[in-house]
Design a protein around this motif. Structure first.
Motif, PDB file in Angstrom:
ATOM      1  N   ILE A  55      21.072  64.254  48.539  1.00 16.03           N
ATOM      2  CA  ILE A  55      21.325  62.835  48.787  1.00 16.03           C
ATOM      3  C   ILE A  55      21.245  62.123  47.447  1.00 16.03           C
ATOM      4  CG2 ILE A  55      20.537  60.746  49.961  1.00 16.03           C
ATOM      5  CD1 ILE A  55      19.252  62.581  52.083  1.00 16.03           C
ATOM      6  N   ASP A  56      22.357  61.526  47.042  1.00 19.93           N
ATOM      7  CA  ASP A  56      22.429  60.847  45.743  1.00 19.93           C
ATOM      8  C   ASP A  56      21.886  61.723  44.614  1.00 19.93           C
ATOM      9  OD1 ASP A  56      23.729  58.621  46.696  1.00 19.93           O
ATOM     10  OD2 ASP A  56      21.929  57.391  46.869  1.00 19.93           O
ATOM     11  N   GLY A  57      22.206  63.010  44.670  1.00 18.61           N
ATOM     12  CA  GLY A  57      21.820  63.941  43.616  1.00 18.61           C
ATOM     13  C   GLY A  57      20.426  64.524  43.740  1.00 18.61           C
ATOM     14  N   ILE A  58      19.694  64.157  44.791  1.00 24.80           N
ATOM     15  CA  ILE A  58      18.333  64.650  44.995  1.00 24.80           C
ATOM     16  C   ILE A  58      18.386  65.777  46.013  1.00 24.80           C
ATOM     17  CG2 ILE A  58      15.972  64.034  45.628  1.00 24.80           C
ATOM     18  CD1 ILE A  58      17.073  61.025  45.267  1.00 24.80           C
ATOM     19  N   SER A  59      17.976  66.959  45.620  1.00 18.67           N
ATOM     20  CA  SER A  59      18.000  68.108  46.513  1.00 18.67           C
ATOM     21  C   SER A  59      16.792  68.054  47.430  1.00 18.67           C
ATOM     22  CB  SER A  59      18.001  69.399  45.688  1.00 18.67           C
ATOM     23  OG  SER A  59      18.103  70.515  46.533  1.00 18.67           O
ATOM     24  N   LEU A  60      17.061  68.026  48.744  1.00 12.55           N
ATOM     25  CA  LEU A  60      16.008  67.858  49.739  1.00 12.55           C
ATOM     26  C   LEU A  60      16.187  68.859  50.870  1.00 12.55           C
ATOM     27  CD1 LEU A  60      16.460  64.016  49.762  1.00 12.55           C
ATOM     28  CD2 LEU A  60      14.401  65.167  48.952  1.00 12.55           C
ATOM     29  N   ALA A  74      10.414  62.893  53.066  1.00 10.23           N
ATOM     30  CA  ALA A  74      10.078  62.978  51.642  1.00 10.23           C
ATOM     31  C   ALA A  74       8.658  62.472  51.409  1.00 10.23           C
ATOM     32  CB  ALA A  74      11.057  62.156  50.817  1.00 10.23           C
ATOM     33  N   ILE A  75       7.917  63.173  50.551  1.00 14.00           N
ATOM     34  CA  ILE A  75       6.579  62.704  50.217  1.00 14.00           C
ATOM     35  C   ILE A  75       6.703  61.458  49.339  1.00 14.00           C
ATOM     36  CG2 ILE A  75       5.539  64.998  50.472  1.00 14.00           C
ATOM     37  CD1 ILE A  75       5.500  65.175  47.377  1.00 14.00           C
ATOM     38  N   PRO A  76       5.716  60.580  49.403  1.00  9.65           N
ATOM     39  CA  PRO A  76       5.789  59.335  48.626  1.00  9.65           C
ATOM     40  C   PRO A  76       6.053  59.543  47.137  1.00  9.65           C
ATOM     41  CG  PRO A  76       4.039  59.160  50.236  1.00  9.65           C
ATOM     42  CD  PRO A  76       4.540  60.588  50.287  1.00  9.65           C
ATOM     43  N   HIS A  77       5.502  60.605  46.542  1.00  9.35           N
ATOM     44  CA  HIS A  77       5.731  60.858  45.120  1.00  9.35           C
ATOM     45  C   HIS A  77       7.221  61.087  44.845  1.00  9.35           C
ATOM     46  CE1 HIS A  77       5.060  62.107  40.989  1.00  9.35           C
ATOM     47  NE2 HIS A  77       5.833  63.162  41.243  1.00  9.35           N
ATOM     48  N   THR A  78       7.876  61.884  45.666  1.00  7.06           N
ATOM     49  CA  THR A  78       9.318  62.133  45.492  1.00  7.06           C
ATOM     50  C   THR A  78      10.091  60.830  45.589  1.00  7.06           C
ATOM     51  OG1 THR A  78       9.146  64.376  46.360  1.00  7.06           O
ATOM     52  CG2 THR A  78      11.327  63.346  46.446  1.00  7.06           C
ATOM     53  N   GLN A  81       9.719  58.595  42.497  1.00  5.24           N
ATOM     54  CA  GLN A  81      10.296  59.113  41.255  1.00  5.24           C
ATOM     55  C   GLN A  81      11.819  59.253  41.314  1.00  5.24           C
ATOM     56  OE1 GLN A  81       8.335  59.625  38.431  1.00  5.24           O
ATOM     57  NE2 GLN A  81       6.935  58.531  39.795  1.00  5.24           N
ATOM     58  N   THR A  82      12.437  58.848  42.419  1.00  2.90           N
ATOM     59  CA  THR A  82      13.883  59.002  42.581  1.00  2.90           C
ATOM     60  C   THR A  82      14.516  57.711  43.079  1.00  2.90           C
ATOM     61  OG1 THR A  82      13.698  59.735  44.892  1.00  2.90           O
ATOM     62  CG2 THR A  82      13.578  61.464  43.174  1.00  2.90           C
ATOM     63  N   ILE A  83      15.823  57.737  43.181  1.00  2.00           N
ATOM     64  CA  ILE A  83      16.591  56.590  43.666  1.00  2.00           C
ATOM     65  C   ILE A  83      16.305  56.302  45.142  1.00  2.00           C
ATOM     66  CG2 ILE A  83      18.668  57.868  44.337  1.00  2.00           C
ATOM     67  CD1 ILE A  83      18.718  54.586  42.393  1.00  2.00           C
ATOM     68  N   LEU A  84      15.665  57.247  45.841  1.00  2.00           N
ATOM     69  CA  LEU A  84      15.327  57.012  47.246  1.00  2.00           C
ATOM     70  C   LEU A  84      14.495  55.741  47.423  1.00  2.00           C
ATOM     71  CD1 LEU A  84      14.456  60.538  48.721  1.00  2.00           C
ATOM     72  CD2 LEU A  84      16.402  59.083  49.298  1.00  2.00           C
ATOM     73  N   LYS A  85      13.689  55.409  46.419  1.00  2.00           N
ATOM     74  CA  LYS A  85      12.835  54.212  46.529  1.00  2.00           C
ATOM     75  C   LYS A  85      13.657  52.938  46.735  1.00  2.00           C
ATOM     76  CE  LYS A  85      12.360  53.591  41.537  1.00  2.00           C
ATOM     77  NZ  LYS A  85      12.787  54.895  41.038  1.00  2.00           N
ATOM     78  N   ASN A  86      14.933  52.968  46.343  1.00  2.00           N
ATOM     79  CA  ASN A  86      15.795  51.793  46.481  1.00  2.00           C
ATOM     80  C   ASN A  86      16.654  51.809  47.742  1.00  2.00           C
ATOM     81  OD1 ASN A  86      14.911  50.882  43.943  1.00  2.00           O
ATOM     82  ND2 ASN A  86      16.468  52.110  42.912  1.00  2.00           N
ATOM     83  N   ARG A  87      16.630  52.891  48.489  1.00  2.00           N
ATOM     84  CA  ARG A  87      17.510  53.030  49.646  1.00  2.00           C
ATOM     85  C   ARG A  87      16.927  52.336  50.864  1.00  2.00           C
ATOM     86  NH1 ARG A  87      20.484  53.105  46.408  1.00  2.00           N
ATOM     87  NH2 ARG A  87      21.532  54.884  45.477  1.00  2.00           N
ATOM     88  N   ARG A  88      17.775  51.518  51.503  1.00  2.00           N
ATOM     89  CA  ARG A  88      17.397  50.752  52.691  1.00  2.00           C
ATOM     90  C   ARG A  88      18.387  51.041  53.812  1.00  2.00           C
ATOM     91  NH1 ARG A  88      13.819  50.584  49.689  1.00  2.00           N
ATOM     92  NH2 ARG A  88      12.881  48.840  48.634  1.00  2.00           N
TER      93      ARG A  88
END
Length: 130
Positions: A55-60, A74-78, A81-88
């Protein structure tokens, strides 16, 4: 690129976008942040529970799969540290499915079966002014 002579400790992805998905739900539980992504049937065929998704270049790892959506946990640390923090909810994301499924399909399905069916009809053309 990763050398193929060592231990493979992660997902096998190529870095290419297969399609776009839509974040339809974001929820937090005691240990993780769950993202539910809606995707087209053409992509969902390659998305399996406990399989890989990018997802957006993050392998999950895929946690759950429905008919037209899947979820990752996803764990909070991941996330931090990734663009996931901006996804709504409502955001579009780039998706890359696991490459193994695409190779297997290519090997077991005749080429004609892999080609998408033509959806251009006279009714379609007429509807759009042609």
């Amino acid at each position: 690129a990763m050398a193929a002579d060592g231990r493979f400790g992660g997902h096998i992805v190529a870095g290419h976008v297969d399609g776009v998905g839509k974040v339809i739900r974001v929820r937090r539980d005691d240990t993780a942040i769950w993202y539910t992504i809606q995707a087209k049937t053409e992509l969902m065929r390659y998305i399996v529970e406990k399989g890989s998704i990018t997802i957006d270049g993050i392998s999950l790892t895929v946690a759950e799969v429905g008919e037209s959506e899947f979820s990752i946990s996803a764990i909070p640390h991941t996330v931090s540290q990734t663009i996931l923090k901006n996804r709504r909810e409502g955001d579009l994301v780039n998706l890359e499915t696991d490459i193994i499924g695409k190779y297997v399909e290519k090997l077991v399905c005749p080429k004609a079966e892999q080609q998408p069916k033509n959806t251009i009809t006279m009714d379609f053309l007429s509807k759009y002014g042609f």
